[in-house]
Design a protein around this motif. Structure first.
Motif, PDB file in Angstrom:
ATOM      1  N   PHE A  59       9.693 -76.720 -60.817  1.00 50.12           N
ATOM      2  CA  PHE A  59      11.155 -76.677 -60.891  1.00 50.12           C
ATOM      3  C   PHE A  59      11.773 -76.651 -59.495  1.00 50.12           C
ATOM      4  O   PHE A  59      12.780 -77.333 -59.241  1.00 50.12           O
ATOM      5  CB  PHE A  59      11.597 -75.446 -61.686  1.00 50.12           C
ATOM      6  N   SER A  60      11.195 -75.869 -58.591  1.00 44.64           N
ATOM      7  CA  SER A  60      11.767 -75.780 -57.244  1.00 44.64           C
ATOM      8  C   SER A  60      11.637 -77.094 -56.494  1.00 44.64           C
ATOM      9  O   SER A  60      12.567 -77.522 -55.793  1.00 44.64           O
ATOM     10  CB  SER A  60      11.088 -74.656 -56.464  1.00 44.64           C
ATOM     11  N   PHE A  61      10.504 -77.781 -56.633  1.00 47.64           N
ATOM     12  CA  PHE A  61      10.341 -79.055 -55.945  1.00 47.64           C
ATOM     13  C   PHE A  61      11.131 -80.165 -56.628  1.00 47.64           C
ATOM     14  O   PHE A  61      11.415 -81.182 -55.990  1.00 47.64           O
ATOM     15  CB  PHE A  61       8.863 -79.428 -55.857  1.00 47.64           C
ATOM     16  N   ALA A  62      11.491 -80.000 -57.895  1.00 53.98           N
ATOM     17  CA  ALA A  62      12.356 -80.981 -58.552  1.00 53.98           C
ATOM     18  C   ALA A  62      13.797 -80.844 -58.064  1.00 53.98           C
ATOM     19  O   ALA A  62      14.416 -81.824 -57.638  1.00 53.98           O
ATOM     20  CB  ALA A  62      12.284 -80.815 -60.067  1.00 53.98           C
ATOM     21  N   GLY A  63      14.349 -79.622 -58.123  1.00 54.64           N
ATOM     22  CA  GLY A  63      15.734 -79.420 -57.713  1.00 54.64           C
ATOM     23  C   GLY A  63      15.945 -79.521 -56.217  1.00 54.64           C
ATOM     24  O   GLY A  63      16.779 -80.302 -55.739  1.00 54.64           O
ATOM     25  N   LEU A  64      15.180 -78.743 -55.445  1.00 48.81           N
ATOM     26  CA  LEU A  64      15.329 -78.774 -53.993  1.00 48.81           C
ATOM     27  C   LEU A  64      14.747 -80.048 -53.394  1.00 48.81           C
ATOM     28  O   LEU A  64      15.218 -80.527 -52.358  1.00 48.81           O
ATOM     29  CB  LEU A  64      14.658 -77.541 -53.390  1.00 48.81           C
ATOM     30  N   GLY A  65      13.722 -80.614 -54.040  1.00 46.56           N
ATOM     31  CA  GLY A  65      13.199 -81.899 -53.578  1.00 46.56           C
ATOM     32  C   GLY A  65      14.201 -83.020 -53.749  1.00 46.56           C
ATOM     33  O   GLY A  65      14.336 -83.895 -52.881  1.00 46.56           O
ATOM     34  N   TYR A  66      14.919 -83.005 -54.872  1.00 45.49           N
ATOM     35  CA  TYR A  66      15.979 -84.006 -55.067  1.00 45.49           C
ATOM     36  C   TYR A  66      17.070 -83.847 -54.015  1.00 45.49           C
ATOM     37  O   TYR A  66      17.575 -84.837 -53.475  1.00 45.49           O
ATOM     38  CB  TYR A  66      16.567 -83.864 -56.466  1.00 45.49           C
ATOM     39  N   LEU A  67      17.418 -82.597 -53.709  1.00 44.02           N
ATOM     40  CA  LEU A  67      18.436 -82.366 -52.682  1.00 44.02           C
ATOM     41  C   LEU A  67      17.963 -82.878 -51.327  1.00 44.02           C
ATOM     42  O   LEU A  67      18.748 -83.452 -50.560  1.00 44.02           O
ATOM     43  CB  LEU A  67      18.765 -80.877 -52.605  1.00 44.02           C
TER      44      LEU A  67
END
Length: 321
Positions: A184-192
């Motif tokens: 979840f963290s790499f999905a949200g912050l990775g997208y950012l």
């Protein structure tokens, strides 16, 4: 019947089919964000159903397995709620502040927010499907389980030997792979991170390092959230690594559906509505004979131009004599 008469007559079935497919393509180009929003709602619905009704597969385990004998951390370094805040709410607010500050086109704001929501929710759905299917024990399983006294330590035992009264704590003991916090963290912050890299064009030649450092701050935060799962003995390195890769791959997939590659000269602008599919839409490619007889209007114009040139040749020939 001559080809000219055929072309000048009523529209053929192939022509009507091309018009219908072209119309459907234009409708899709105008409404594809709405269709993606409907798909996002379906993803959220499936995720909610999994949370409510699905229990994980319970792998057998042995009490002498040192890999699952770590203590159960009552207080987590990054609880579930705060992981949602760090990797979901804060990046979404950053995107809203960007939209309010720079005033981009409504289409750009729409696809940017939609891509972010798809990234985090699709990652959550895929992660939970894998978690429940694999049923891998967590490193703190025995501490969660509290097995019955007299349970054999050498042989494999089932989850029924557990005396844990909290159903949530017990079921979570078999949801180790992959790490949900990491994905979840790499999905949200990775997208950012991908979005900031595109907006600041960090892969443009001679771009200053400060832009790159700012763009990679969210990715560093995602890494720290993933490492906290190792410190709490909720996951091992294998779980965290696979979860991080999964989250970033889904973020990349969602981002690239709306934006060009980061090395593109126009990486800061999303694809236009007319770039979703070809102007002719999806249709059967006609062969040479069909193209000449049943073309989309251009063929009839070719026959008409041939008639005009032939008539001009007849009228001008007496003068030439």
């Amino acid at each position: 019947m001559s080809r000219v008469g055929y072309a000048a007559g009523t529209a053929s079935p192939l022509t009507r089919q091309g018009e219908v497919t072209g119309t459907m393509s234009r409708i899709y180009q105008r409404s594809y964000p709405v269709l993606d929003t409907i798909a996002l709602a379906c993803i959220v619905g499936f995720w909610v159903l999994i949370q409510l009704f699905v229990t994980p597969f319970h792998r057998m385990f042995s009490l002498d397995n040192k890999a699952i004998q770590f203590p159960f951390a009552v207080v987590e370094r990054v609880p579930v709620v705060w992981s949602i805040v760090y990797a979901g709410v804060i990046p979404f607010l950053v995107l809203l502040v960007w939209a309010a500050t720079y005033r981009p086109t409504p289409h750009k704001v729409q696809v940017t927010l939609l891509g972010f929501l798809i990234a985090v929710m699709l990652t959550s759905l895929i992660t939970d499907i894998i978690k429940n299917s694999v049923g891998r024990p967590r490193p703190d399983l025995i501490s969660r389980c509290m097995p019955k006294k007299g349970t054999s330590a050498e042989s494999l035992v089932a989850w029924t030997v557990c005396t844990q009264t909290s159903e949530h704590i017990l079921q979570e003991g078999w949801r180790s792979f992959p790490s949900g916090h990491s994905s979840f963290s790499f999905a949200g912050l990775g997208y950012l991170t991908l979005f900031l890299c595109g907006q600041m064009r960090i892969f443009r030649p001679r771009t200053d390092l400060c832009r790159g450092l700012v763009a990679f701050v969210p990715l560093l935060c995602a890494l720290m959230i993933a490492i906290s799962r190792l410190d709490d003995y909720r996951h091992d390195v294998y779980d965290v690594t696979c979860g991080s890769i999964l989250g970033f791959l889904v973020a990349q997939f969602s981002y690239r559906r709306y934006f060009p590659p980061l090395r593109s000269a126009t990486c800061d602008e999303p694809y236009g509505r007319d770039e979703i599919s070809g102007s002719e839409g999806f249709s059967k490619l006609a062969d040479d004979e069909e193209q000449q007889i049943f073309g989309h209007g251009s063929t009839s114009r070719q026959w008409e131009s041939r008639e005009e040139s032939y008539a001009l040749a007849e009228t001008t020939s007496p003068r030439a004599r």
